[in-house]
Design a protein around this motif. Sequence first.
Motif, PDB file in Angstrom:
ATOM      1  N   LEU A  43       0.842  -1.200   0.000  1.00 54.33           N
ATOM      2  CA  LEU A  43       0.000   0.000   0.000  1.00 54.33           C
ATOM      3  C   LEU A  43       0.880   1.254   0.000  1.00 54.33           C
ATOM      4  CD1 LEU A  43      -3.042   0.675   0.113  1.00 54.33           C
ATOM      5  CD2 LEU A  43      -2.781   0.878   2.572  1.00 54.33           C
ATOM      6  N   PHE A  44       2.003   1.183   0.721  1.00 56.35           N
ATOM      7  CA  PHE A  44       2.943   2.305   0.793  1.00 56.35           C
ATOM      8  C   PHE A  44       3.636   2.537  -0.545  1.00 56.35           C
ATOM      9  CE2 PHE A  44       7.277   3.839   1.707  1.00 56.35           C
ATOM     10  CZ  PHE A  44       6.954   5.074   2.251  1.00 56.35           C
ATOM     11  N   ILE A  45       3.958   1.448  -1.261  1.00 58.88           N
ATOM     12  CA  ILE A  45       4.629   1.582  -2.569  1.00 58.88           C
ATOM     13  C   ILE A  45       3.724   2.301  -3.555  1.00 58.88           C
ATOM     14  CG2 ILE A  45       5.408   0.284  -4.571  1.00 58.88           C
ATOM     15  CD1 ILE A  45       6.569  -1.758  -2.723  1.00 58.88           C
ATOM     16  N   ASP A  46       2.448   1.985  -3.544  1.00 60.47           N
ATOM     17  CA  ASP A  46       1.447   2.633  -4.399  1.00 60.47           C
ATOM     18  C   ASP A  46       1.814   2.547  -5.883  1.00 60.47           C
ATOM     19  OD1 ASP A  46      -0.972   3.907  -4.783  1.00 60.47           O
ATOM     20  OD2 ASP A  46      -0.079   5.904  -4.723  1.00 60.47           O
ATOM     21  N   ASP A  47       2.172   1.345  -6.297  1.00 63.78           N
ATOM     22  CA  ASP A  47       2.483   1.107  -7.706  1.00 63.78           C
ATOM     23  C   ASP A  47       1.171   0.846  -8.446  1.00 63.78           C
ATOM     24  OD1 ASP A  47       3.465   0.393 -10.155  1.00 63.78           O
ATOM     25  OD2 ASP A  47       4.881  -1.094  -9.396  1.00 63.78           O
ATOM     26  N   PRO A  48       0.854   1.593  -9.496  1.00 66.67           N
ATOM     27  CA  PRO A  48      -0.429   1.399 -10.187  1.00 66.67           C
ATOM     28  C   PRO A  48      -0.545   0.045 -10.896  1.00 66.67           C
ATOM     29  CG  PRO A  48       0.915   3.005 -11.346  1.00 66.67           C
ATOM     30  CD  PRO A  48       1.625   2.686 -10.065  1.00 66.67           C
ATOM     31  N   ARG A  49       0.579  -0.642 -11.105  1.00 65.73           N
ATOM     32  CA  ARG A  49       0.513  -1.960 -11.757  1.00 65.73           C
ATOM     33  C   ARG A  49       0.045  -3.051 -10.803  1.00 65.73           C
ATOM     34  NH1 ARG A  49       6.463  -2.456 -13.445  1.00 65.73           N
ATOM     35  NH2 ARG A  49       6.556  -1.539 -11.405  1.00 65.73           N
ATOM     36  N   LEU A  54      -5.940  -4.292   0.334  1.00 64.32           N
ATOM     37  CA  LEU A  54      -7.095  -4.175   1.215  1.00 64.32           C
ATOM     38  C   LEU A  54      -6.731  -4.673   2.618  1.00 64.32           C
ATOM     39  CD1 LEU A  54      -9.628  -5.720  -1.313  1.00 64.32           C
ATOM     40  CD2 LEU A  54      -9.267  -3.302  -0.867  1.00 64.32           C
ATOM     41  N   PRO A  55      -5.913  -3.916   3.360  1.00 67.70           N
ATOM     42  CA  PRO A  55      -5.481  -4.413   4.668  1.00 67.70           C
ATOM     43  C   PRO A  55      -6.618  -4.533   5.678  1.00 67.70           C
ATOM     44  CG  PRO A  55      -4.660  -2.192   4.300  1.00 67.70           C
ATOM     45  CD  PRO A  55      -5.287  -2.638   3.032  1.00 67.70           C
ATOM     46  N   HIS A  56      -7.720  -3.802   5.463  1.00 69.22           N
ATOM     47  CA  HIS A  56      -8.828  -3.905   6.415  1.00 69.22           C
ATOM     48  C   HIS A  56      -9.414  -5.320   6.430  1.00 69.22           C
ATOM     49  CE1 HIS A  56     -10.737  -2.862   2.589  1.00 69.22           C
ATOM     50  NE2 HIS A  56     -11.813  -3.467   3.039  1.00 69.22           N
ATOM     51  N   LEU A  57      -9.289  -6.061   5.338  1.00 70.13           N
ATOM     52  CA  LEU A  57      -9.765  -7.443   5.331  1.00 70.13           C
ATOM     53  C   LEU A  57      -8.916  -8.320   6.231  1.00 70.13           C
ATOM     54  CD1 LEU A  57     -10.512  -7.920   1.540  1.00 70.13           C
ATOM     55  CD2 LEU A  57     -12.068  -7.272   3.367  1.00 70.13           C
ATOM     56  N   LEU A  58      -7.616  -8.089   6.227  1.00 71.92           N
ATOM     57  CA  LEU A  58      -6.740  -8.868   7.090  1.00 71.92           C
ATOM     58  C   LEU A  58      -6.920  -8.492   8.555  1.00 71.92           C
ATOM     59  CD1 LEU A  58      -3.616  -8.806   4.795  1.00 71.92           C
ATOM     60  CD2 LEU A  58      -5.059 -10.773   5.294  1.00 71.92           C
ATOM     61  N   TRP A  59      -7.332  -7.260   8.815  1.00 75.51           N
ATOM     62  CA  TRP A  59      -7.603  -6.872  10.204  1.00 75.51           C
ATOM     63  C   TRP A  59      -8.775  -7.661  10.778  1.00 75.51           C
ATOM     64  CZ3 TRP A  59      -4.640  -4.678  13.570  1.00 75.51           C
ATOM     65  CH2 TRP A  59      -3.635  -3.815  13.164  1.00 75.51           C
ATOM     66  N   ILE A  60      -9.722  -8.038   9.933  1.00 74.49           N
ATOM     67  CA  ILE A  60     -10.842  -8.861  10.407  1.00 74.49           C
ATOM     68  C   ILE A  60     -10.314 -10.170  10.972  1.00 74.49           C
ATOM     69  CG2 ILE A  60     -12.886 -10.168   9.683  1.00 74.49           C
ATOM     70  CD1 ILE A  60     -13.330  -7.992   7.536  1.00 74.49           C
ATOM     71  N   PHE A 155      -5.318 -10.747  -7.175  1.00 75.06           N
ATOM     72  CA  PHE A 155      -5.641 -10.504  -5.776  1.00 75.06           C
ATOM     73  C   PHE A 155      -4.570  -9.654  -5.124  1.00 75.06           C
ATOM     74  CE2 PHE A 155      -8.288 -14.132  -6.637  1.00 75.06           C
ATOM     75  CZ  PHE A 155      -9.449 -13.785  -5.980  1.00 75.06           C
ATOM     76  N   PRO A 156      -4.934  -8.892  -4.085  1.00 75.44           N
ATOM     77  CA  PRO A 156      -3.945  -8.091  -3.362  1.00 75.44           C
ATOM     78  C   PRO A 156      -2.864  -8.980  -2.749  1.00 75.44           C
ATOM     79  CG  PRO A 156      -6.168  -7.410  -2.781  1.00 75.44           C
ATOM     80  CD  PRO A 156      -6.297  -8.650  -3.606  1.00 75.44           C
ATOM     81  N   ARG A 157      -1.664  -8.448  -2.636  1.00 73.18           N
ATOM     82  CA  ARG A 157      -0.522  -9.216  -2.133  1.00 73.18           C
ATOM     83  C   ARG A 157      -0.709  -9.635  -0.681  1.00 73.18           C
ATOM     84  NH1 ARG A 157       0.060  -9.422  -6.935  1.00 73.18           N
ATOM     85  NH2 ARG A 157       1.758  -8.514  -8.083  1.00 73.18           N
ATOM     86  N   GLY A 158      -1.400  -8.847   0.119  1.00 69.73           N
ATOM     87  CA  GLY A 158      -1.617  -9.215   1.510  1.00 69.73           C
ATOM     88  C   GLY A 158      -2.468 -10.473   1.644  1.00 69.73           C
TER      89      GLY A 158
END
Length: 172
Positions: A43-49, A54-60, A155-158
């Motif tokens: 999320l910090f890198i913010d690479d458009p590729r 979605l870290p809020h999903l992992l917080w669940i 899918f997101p990397r997280g």
Amino acid sequence: MLKTLSVLRFKYFRERILAPVLQIQLAPTLGYLVCLAISYFYLFIDDPRLPVELPHLLWIGFNLSAICFLLGSFLTKKAKSKPSQISLKDGSAIVVMAWVVAVAISALVYYTGGFPFYGDFVSLPISHQIVDSLFEAMSGYSTTGASVIPDIEMFPRGILAWRTMTHWLGGM
């Protein structure tokens, strides 16, 4: 007499089976922390590729696992008698319930993440989404390698890190 017997059975169940099952949730809790760090890194890198993280999903998953672990620790400390040995029946019940709890928490994260089709999961029936999420979580913990994901790169990397972590935890 019957009420006393049921209270004793619940106390036995709570102290000998439920508390250890909930304490086993420490490993998934630590796994979620690692995956959260990975998700926030991307999320910090913010690479458009890259897919949107979605870290809020992992917080669940992290919160549910942490609550289960803390509840298990509380129940263990509340127990007056420490069991010296666990019987074969109790050990089997602990293992089965630990799998069910861990798979349910992991499946919840997969379900909210949109498994099996990340952008198009609205068109699938809810029962299909739940079964696919349970299948993905169980295949991770059983290390079968089976998957219902058609294209893993979308899918997101997280969440992908969590999928890998379930395979690692299952292998242990």
